[in-house]
Enzyme design. Structure first.
Site, PDB file in Angstrom:
ATOM      1  CG  ASN A  97      50.807  37.272  -2.871  1.00  0.00           C
ATOM      2  OD1 ASN A  97      50.165  36.319  -3.276  1.00  0.00           O
ATOM      3  ND2 ASN A  97      51.170  38.289  -3.644  1.00  0.00           N
TER       4      ASN A  97
ATOM      5  CG  ASP B 199      45.685  32.462 -13.740  1.00  0.00           C
ATOM      6  OD1 ASP B 199      45.784  31.355 -14.296  1.00  0.00           O
ATOM      7  OD2 ASP B 199      46.114  32.673 -12.594  1.00  0.00           O
TER       8      ASP B 199
ATOM      9  CG  HIS C 282      48.524  35.082  -6.085  1.00  0.00           C
ATOM     10  ND1 HIS C 282      49.776  35.572  -6.357  1.00  0.00           N
ATOM     11  CD2 HIS C 282      48.500  33.849  -6.624  1.00  0.00           C
ATOM     12  CE1 HIS C 282      50.465  34.669  -7.035  1.00  0.00           C
ATOM     13  NE2 HIS C 282      49.719  33.616  -7.200  1.00  0.00           N
TER      14      HIS C 282
ATOM     15  CD  GLU D   8      49.719  39.237  -7.171  1.00  0.00           C
ATOM     16  OE1 GLU D   8      49.683  38.641  -6.079  1.00  0.00           O
ATOM     17  OE2 GLU D   8      50.649  39.099  -7.990  1.00  0.00           O
TER      18      GLU D   8
END
Ligand code: GLP
Length: 240
Positions: free
Chosen positions: A134, A66, A136, A141
């Site tokens: 969370n 990313d 990810h 996400e």
């Protein structure tokens, strides 16, 4: 999912051995790489092994997961900059064989070209992942579609909060990123996910023991046939 638990040093050393073995067998392997604080110990170990002549990246290729939208490689918080400083400057990989998604793609159609580049290189042999609080992976996400290719994402406020420690203020944290998709990651032949510290214990439990569901992206890795988690005792503390 295979789960390996030990001290951070032990699991870093075992994960590093995966690279030694892979590159001995396939010197031109394609590596999927990650950023964040989690892989830093592994990268230092890979650099050490490379300096000692125990592994070589001379023919390897890499594709990072990313990048922040709007940051170019000279920005000290860009993931290109991170990779250069924390790994590529210290190993013998050819810089032209390293790939980080462009933070300047204008839409998903352009972002998806990254998948085509990965495919043209032969596909990823070993994908390294960290995990967000969370769940990810990369910047996928919660609720990212299972079929997603490399795409632009709006970062959740919790992710921006978690990453603001690297910036002067929250306002400087980019609002968007470009990330390999879940499908991109799942196409890798083997996957390593590393997690350290008590703060990751709950999400690791959901990843390993919860039902695979898109609300916890990392749990989808249960559907891949060759995934190994390298955890320290703290990150594994609520697995039972
Ligand atoms: C970032 C990255 C992820 C990384 C995660 C965890 O947002 N995009 O690839 O796994 O955060 O970071 P850390 O390893 O610092 O906990």
């Amino acid at each position: 999912m295979k789960v390996i638990v030990g001290t951070k040093e032990e699991v870093v050393s075992q994960a590093a051995q995966r690279y030694v073995d892979l590159l001995a067998k396939k010197p031109d392997a394609v590596l999927g790489l990650a950023t964040g604080s989690t892989p830093l110990g592994l990268y230092a170990e890979l650099a050490r092994l490379c300096a000692e002549g125990k592994l070589s990246f001379a023919e390897a290729k890499s594709f990072n997961l990313d990048e922040y939208i709007g940051l170019d490689g000279t920005h000290d918080q860009s993931y290109r900059y991170f990779m250069d400083r924390n790994l590529f400057d210290h190993i013998d990989i050819k810089r032209e064989n390293t790939h980080v998604p462009s933070g300047f793609v204008k839409d998903d159609a352009e972002a998806e070209r990254y998948d085509a580049e990965i495919a043209a290189a032969g596909g990823i042999d070993l994908q390294l992942l960290g995990i967000g609080h969370n769940g990810h992976i990369g910047f996928n996400e919660p609720l990212t579609p299972f079929t997603s290719l490399t795409h632009i994402v709006k970062l959740t406020e919790s992710t921006r909060e978690a990453n603001k420690r690297f910036f002067k203020s929250i306002d400087e944290v980019p609002t968007h990123a470009v990330t390999m998709g879940i499908h991109t990651v799942m196409q890798s032949r083997s996957i390593i996910l590393m997690a350290f510290g008590e703060g990751k214990a709950d999400i690791i439990r959901k990843t390993v023991m919860g039902r695979p569901e898109i609300s916890v992206p990392a749990s989808l890795l249960q559907l891949h046939e060759d995934v190994t988690l390298y955890l320290d005792h703290e990150a594994a503390s609520v697995l039972n």
